[in-house]
Design a protein around this motif. Structure first.
Motif, PDB file in Angstrom:
ATOM      1  N   ARG A 164     -41.899 -86.479  39.784  1.00 51.19           N
ATOM      2  CA  ARG A 164     -43.210 -86.477  39.122  1.00 51.19           C
ATOM      3  C   ARG A 164     -43.366 -85.250  38.222  1.00 51.19           C
ATOM      4  NH1 ARG A 164     -47.995 -84.036  42.843  1.00 51.19           N
ATOM      5  NH2 ARG A 164     -46.799 -82.388  43.853  1.00 51.19           N
ATOM      6  N   THR A 165     -42.802 -84.120  38.631  1.00 53.90           N
ATOM      7  CA  THR A 165     -42.875 -82.921  37.800  1.00 53.90           C
ATOM      8  C   THR A 165     -42.023 -83.083  36.552  1.00 53.90           C
ATOM      9  OG1 THR A 165     -43.288 -81.540  39.740  1.00 53.90           O
ATOM     10  CG2 THR A 165     -42.502 -80.425  37.753  1.00 53.90           C
ATOM     11  N   MET A 166     -40.833 -83.637  36.710  1.00 58.22           N
ATOM     12  CA  MET A 166     -39.972 -83.854  35.548  1.00 58.22           C
ATOM     13  C   MET A 166     -40.640 -84.790  34.550  1.00 58.22           C
ATOM     14  SD  MET A 166     -36.210 -84.059  37.349  1.00 58.22           S
ATOM     15  CE  MET A 166     -35.350 -84.033  35.773  1.00 58.22           C
ATOM     16  N   LEU A 167     -41.310 -85.821  35.045  1.00 56.18           N
ATOM     17  CA  LEU A 167     -42.002 -86.760  34.155  1.00 56.18           C
ATOM     18  C   LEU A 167     -43.185 -86.091  33.461  1.00 56.18           C
ATOM     19  CD1 LEU A 167     -41.981 -89.986  36.366  1.00 56.18           C
ATOM     20  CD2 LEU A 167     -40.569 -89.513  34.344  1.00 56.18           C
ATOM     21  N   ALA A 168     -43.855 -85.184  34.181  1.00 53.16           N
ATOM     22  CA  ALA A 168     -45.026 -84.525  33.611  1.00 53.16           C
ATOM     23  C   ALA A 168     -44.657 -83.549  32.508  1.00 53.16           C
ATOM     24  CB  ALA A 168     -45.799 -83.796  34.713  1.00 53.16           C
ATOM     25  N   VAL A 169     -43.547 -82.830  32.676  1.00 57.46           N
ATOM     26  CA  VAL A 169     -43.192 -81.805  31.691  1.00 57.46           C
ATOM     27  C   VAL A 169     -42.331 -82.350  30.560  1.00 57.46           C
ATOM     28  CG1 VAL A 169     -43.343 -80.008  33.448  1.00 57.46           C
ATOM     29  CG2 VAL A 169     -41.120 -81.019  32.932  1.00 57.46           C
ATOM     30  N   ALA A 170     -41.765 -83.538  30.725  1.00 64.29           N
ATOM     31  CA  ALA A 170     -40.860 -84.085  29.702  1.00 64.29           C
ATOM     32  C   ALA A 170     -41.483 -84.127  28.307  1.00 64.29           C
ATOM     33  CB  ALA A 170     -40.377 -85.472  30.118  1.00 64.29           C
ATOM     34  N   PRO A 171     -42.754 -84.535  28.148  1.00 65.35           N
ATOM     35  CA  PRO A 171     -43.312 -84.606  26.792  1.00 65.35           C
ATOM     36  C   PRO A 171     -43.594 -83.243  26.165  1.00 65.35           C
ATOM     37  CG  PRO A 171     -44.554 -85.985  28.354  1.00 65.35           C
ATOM     38  CD  PRO A 171     -43.682 -85.080  29.161  1.00 65.35           C
ATOM     39  N   MET A 172     -43.554 -82.174  26.944  1.00 65.36           N
ATOM     40  CA  MET A 172     -43.974 -80.861  26.447  1.00 65.36           C
ATOM     41  C   MET A 172     -43.140 -80.390  25.261  1.00 65.36           C
ATOM     42  SD  MET A 172     -46.486 -79.476  28.391  1.00 65.36           S
ATOM     43  CE  MET A 172     -46.254 -77.735  28.755  1.00 65.36           C
ATOM     44  N   GLY A 173     -41.878 -80.767  25.219  1.00 64.46           N
ATOM     45  CA  GLY A 173     -41.017 -80.294  24.148  1.00 64.46           C
ATOM     46  C   GLY A 173     -40.954 -81.207  22.942  1.00 64.46           C
ATOM     47  N   LEU A 174     -41.736 -82.266  22.942  1.00 62.83           N
ATOM     48  CA  LEU A 174     -41.699 -83.217  21.833  1.00 62.83           C
ATOM     49  C   LEU A 174     -42.652 -82.798  20.719  1.00 62.83           C
ATOM     50  CD1 LEU A 174     -41.697 -86.557  23.857  1.00 62.83           C
ATOM     51  CD2 LEU A 174     -39.728 -85.360  22.872  1.00 62.83           C
ATOM     52  N   PRO A 175     -42.257 -82.993  19.452  1.00 63.02           N
ATOM     53  CA  PRO A 175     -43.170 -82.674  18.356  1.00 63.02           C
ATOM     54  C   PRO A 175     -44.353 -83.623  18.347  1.00 63.02           C
ATOM     55  CG  PRO A 175     -41.218 -83.801  17.528  1.00 63.02           C
ATOM     56  CD  PRO A 175     -40.962 -83.517  18.978  1.00 63.02           C
TER      57      PRO A 175
END
Length: 304
Positions: A164-175
């Protein structure tokens, strides 16, 4: 330059450096800054002078952070130690990555180049989150210059990151990710604490996630054998409310495997432990470092 960490654009770089410099100005004055050449790029470091005596300390920040994240910790630490800080290679900050980092061996190699380049024959390392993993990885692979490790809720060190943490932070690095979403994820990671622009460290990390492109592999979880062979004193402070691992699992595994470990579960702390528990951390690491130095019979001036 290949797959290296970089700013998204000159505009993004200018924005981030503005935030960085503003936050850096709020720290105690540093005695010297360094750009240390390594096999993978130049690493920015700073020396903050404390009283002479005892080994110096090297601070390693978390992911998407850099030297200014230590604002809450530095003033107290400088009462009893000289402190070096490092902007991690491949992360937002003033370090400049020039070659790809392909795994844990490369991470240890650049860290070894930095410690040698700073002229440190023996130092205490303290890292939070990914900085804790970086310190532990270096000590496992190149232990010669490490006096001790203080690990503040280290990621991928004693337990895996939950899905769940990996899914939550995944979008953080997207433009193009809305700033409101970045702030919401950062607030969740920080245990619900405010992360608006009134908190300099939060503004710094938010700028890092928006302005910088990470390009390195996920840190690998250390094996049982690797942790058993870690032959330096380790103080591990595990945050009970952390979202980056199961705190009970991490605590139990560290206690079972580290031969020279002092493992504490701080039940009320979140993954933002370095800032929210700054006074308690200062008191605890001071006692830990003094004990290590006393056991080594160290009563000479700082060793650098």
């Amino acid at each position: 330059m290949g797959d290296v960490g970089r700013f998204r654009s000159e505009v993004a770089r200018a924005h981030y450096l503005g935030v960085y410099r503003e936050c850096l100005a709020a720290l105690p004055s540093y005695a010297e800054s360094f750009d240390v050449p390594t096999a993978f790029g130049e690493v920015r470091g700073y020396r903050f002078d404390g009283p002479s005596g005892g080994r110096p300390v090297v601070l390693l920040p978390g992911r998407n952070a850099s030297t200014p994240m230590w604002a809450a910790n530095l003033p107290a630490l400088l009462h009893h130690r000289t402190v070096f800080t490092v902007d991690l290679l491949g992360e937002p900050g003033l370090s400049v990555q020039q070659r790809p980092l392909t795994g844990a061996e490369d991470q240890a190699r650049w860290m070894g180049d930095v410690v040698a380049g700073l002229g440190l024959d023996s130092a205490h390392l303290m890292g939070v989150s990914f900085g804790g993993w970086t310190a532990c990885n270096y000590a496992i692979r190149q232990p010669g210059r490490v006096a001790s490790l203080a690990l503040l809720d280290p990621v991928m060190t004693f337990a895996r990151i939950p899905i769940r943490t990996m899914l939550a932070v995944a979008p953080m690095g997207l433009p193009g990710v809305p700033e409101s979403l970045r702030r919401r994820v950062l607030r969740w990671i920080s245990g619900g604490a405010d992360v608006d622009d009134s908190v300099p460290e939060a503004r710094l990390i938010a700028a890092g996630t928006a302005d910088f492109v990470l390009s390195q592999s996920m840190p690998t979880l250390f094996t049982d054998d690797q942790l058993r062979t870690l032959d330096v004193p380790v103080l591990a402070l595990i945050a009970g409310r952390s979202v980056i691992h199961d705190a009970e699992v991490a605590t139990t595994r560290a206690r079972n495997l580290l031969p020279h470990g002092e493992i504490e579960l701080w039940a009320e702390a979140s993954h933002a432990i370095s800032g929210e528990c700054a006074d308690e951390i200062d008191e605890r690491v001071r006692r830990f470092w003094d004990k290590v130095d006393d056991l080594d019979g160290l009563d000479s001036p700082n060793m650098f």
